[in-house]
Design an enzyme around this catalytic site. Structure first.
Site, PDB file in Angstrom:
ATOM      1  N   CYS A  15       0.835  -1.120   0.067  1.00 14.28           N
ATOM      2  CA  CYS A  15      -0.037   0.030   0.072  1.00 14.28           C
ATOM      3  C   CYS A  15       0.893   1.330   0.026  1.00 14.28           C
ATOM      4  CB  CYS A  15      -0.879   0.099   1.248  1.00 14.28           C
ATOM      5  SG  CYS A  15      -2.466  -1.044   1.095  1.00 14.28           S
ATOM      6  N   LYS A  18       0.702   3.396  -3.094  1.00 11.68           N
ATOM      7  CA  LYS A  18      -0.512   4.406  -3.379  1.00 11.68           C
ATOM      8  C   LYS A  18      -0.017   5.959  -3.910  1.00 11.68           C
ATOM      9  CE  LYS A  18      -4.365   2.634  -0.865  1.00 11.68           C
ATOM     10  NZ  LYS A  18      -5.207   3.183   0.461  1.00 11.68           N
ATOM     11  N   SER A  46     -14.336   9.571   0.588  1.00  6.05           N
ATOM     12  CA  SER A  46     -13.231   8.615   0.876  1.00  6.05           C
ATOM     13  C   SER A  46     -13.428   7.547   1.487  1.00  6.05           C
ATOM     14  CB  SER A  46     -12.203   9.590   1.411  1.00  6.05           C
ATOM     15  OG  SER A  46     -11.816  10.628   0.726  1.00  6.05           O
ATOM     16  N   ASP A  48     -14.397   3.211   2.186  1.00  3.81           N
ATOM     17  CA  ASP A  48     -13.536   2.392   1.894  1.00  3.81           C
ATOM     18  C   ASP A  48     -14.064   1.559   0.694  1.00  3.81           C
ATOM     19  OD1 ASP A  48     -11.374   2.058   4.109  1.00  3.81           O
ATOM     20  OD2 ASP A  48     -13.219   2.230   5.271  1.00  3.81           O
ATOM     21  N   ASP A  65      -8.442  -3.674  -5.152  1.00  2.40           N
ATOM     22  CA  ASP A  65      -7.226  -3.137  -4.582  1.00  2.40           C
ATOM     23  C   ASP A  65      -6.071  -3.974  -5.257  1.00  2.40           C
ATOM     24  OD1 ASP A  65      -5.089  -2.184  -3.027  1.00  2.40           O
ATOM     25  OD2 ASP A  65      -6.557  -1.515  -1.456  1.00  2.40           O
ATOM     26  N   ASP A  88     -11.666  -3.811   2.733  1.00  5.83           N
ATOM     27  CA  ASP A  88     -12.558  -2.740   2.602  1.00  5.83           C
ATOM     28  C   ASP A  88     -14.028  -3.246   2.837  1.00  5.83           C
ATOM     29  OD1 ASP A  88     -10.485  -0.934   2.303  1.00  5.83           O
ATOM     30  OD2 ASP A  88     -10.940  -1.121   0.085  1.00  5.83           O
ATOM     31  N   HIS A 136      -8.570 -10.893 -14.767  1.00  7.61           N
ATOM     32  CA  HIS A 136      -8.053 -10.289 -15.764  1.00  7.61           C
ATOM     33  C   HIS A 136      -6.512 -10.148 -15.500  1.00  7.61           C
ATOM     34  CE1 HIS A 136      -7.800  -7.900 -19.606  1.00  7.61           C
ATOM     35  NE2 HIS A 136      -7.099  -7.163 -19.024  1.00  7.61           N
ATOM     36  N   SER A 137      -5.627 -10.288 -16.568  1.00 10.58           N
ATOM     37  CA  SER A 137      -4.148 -10.248 -16.730  1.00 10.58           C
ATOM     38  C   SER A 137      -3.613  -9.223 -17.787  1.00 10.58           C
ATOM     39  CB  SER A 137      -3.555 -11.631 -16.691  1.00 10.58           C
ATOM     40  OG  SER A 137      -3.862 -12.143 -17.831  1.00 10.58           O
ATOM     41  N   ASP A 223     -10.256   0.847   7.591  1.00 10.64           N
ATOM     42  CA  ASP A 223      -9.053   0.019   7.844  1.00 10.64           C
ATOM     43  C   ASP A 223      -7.827   1.008   7.585  1.00 10.64           C
ATOM     44  OD1 ASP A 223      -9.434   0.229   5.044  1.00 10.64           O
ATOM     45  OD2 ASP A 223      -8.606  -1.711   4.568  1.00 10.64           O
TER      46      ASP A 223
END
Length: 343
Positions: A15, A18, A46, A48, A65, A88, A136-137, A223
């Site tokens: 994280c 970000k 804002s 989660d 995420d 979240d 998805h990749s 969180d």
């Protein structure tokens, strides 16, 4: 390409990768607002996750995420990234229903490594009681992994991040310091036992903490992730309230203090401090503790705003879990323009 040691591909994982909160705020302000009475929670506060009502007794929570590796081991990375993505849902008071993989991986990378990432993520979705449905990749020189997650919640049981009430106690459900420890570990600056403590925390689902707390009067929840403990506390405040934090009682992994005291700080922590300069007042706090409070967390704990009469009961319920929880602060009337005061 040898992708068995994932941390060779990034200098900013988890994280901490970000975008800075100030930049995000400016960008989101340019997005047209959608008006739909069934959209109970959007991106304007804002929170989660987004919440969309389907029936009188049922709403969906949507969140996503993903990030670059925060640890070298692919299987462990998959577990941590999945736990973080599903957090979240728990922060909104919901339960995980379905998940989709989000994958970026080098085109010439070792596919056995990718399989281990996905195995770790799938096991965490199973532990959460959800169903992994696909994903998805794309090809990317820097591996990245996460989930798009859908959860369910009764509309009357949604937990927001900014609905604290004056007098509430703030409970933190995981120790801080994982950003400092995962940053310092590759250079040999962290004992194996402390690193194991950090990874065990990151892969622990917040499912157990929210299930323990929800029977009681929890007025707000969020969180702790990339904006650090203080950044997410700031998001819990409003113009009418502040949160007063007692630094001495904030739980953290002990080795994080040594890392911070030695001057090994994170770029994400520096960005968080700069953004919060006019929002957070620090009074007599040790410099190492300041770094811990600003430290970006990956798959951090929950911040629960709990009715004062229920605080002991919530702590007792959380006491049966593997990670330490503690009352770290109190919601008070607005103090001199500050969102958060740390003493």
């Amino acid at each position: 390409m040898d992708t068995r040691n994932l941390q060779t591909f990034t200098t900013c994982g988890g994280c901490a990768a970000k975008l800075p909160p100030g930049a995000l705020r400016d960008v989101l302000g340019r997005i047209p607002k959608f008006v739909d009475e069934r959209l109970l929670v959007g991106f304007d506060t804002s929170d989660d996750g987004a919440v969309y009502q389907l029936r009188e007794d049922l709403a969906m929570i949507h969140t996503t995420d993903f990030f670059p590796p925060v640890v070298a081991d692919p299987y462990l990375f998959g577990k941590i990234a999945a736990a973080n993505a599903m957090s979240d849902i728990y922060a909104m008071g919901g339960a995980v229903a379905t998940a989709l993989n989000l994958v970026a991986f080098p085109g010439d990378g070792d596919l056995a490594t990718l399989a281990e990432i996905l195995r770790g993520g799938a096991e965490k979705v199973m532990e959460a009681g959800g169903v992994l449905c696909g994903g998805h990749s794309i090809q990317d020189d820097t591996p990245k992994y996460g989930l798009s997650v859908t959860g369910t919640v009764h509309p009357a049981e949604i937990l927001r991040n900014h609905t604290c009430q004056i007098g509430d106690r703030i409970i933190l459900t995981k120790p801080l310091g994982v950003g400092l420890l995962t940053s310092a570990y590759p250079t040999g600056g962290v004992p194996e036992a402390s690193f194991a403590e950090a990874t065990a925390s990151m892969e622990t689902l917040n499912k157990y903490a929210i299930e323990a707390a929800k029977p009681f009067r929890v007025h707000a929840c969020t969180d702790v992730t990339g904006f650090g403990c203080l950044g997410h506390l700031n998001e819990m405040t409003t113009p009418a309230i502040s949160i007063r934090v007692t630094a001495d009682v904030v739980p953290y992994i002990p080795a994080a203090w040594q890392v911070a005291a030695a001057g090994c700080i994170t770029g994400g922590g520096v960005r968080n401090r700069a953004f919060l300069a006019d929002k957070v007042a620090l009074q007599g706090v040790a410099s190492a503790m300041e770094e811990i409070l600003f430290d970006p967390q990956t798959s951090g704990g929950l911040l629960l705003s709990v009715h004062p009469a229920d605080t002991s009961a919530v702590l007792d319920a959380l006491g049966g879990l593997t990670l330490a929880s503690a009352v770290v602060g109190e919601v008070v009337p607005r103090v001199a323009g500050w969102s958060v005061l740390v003493e």
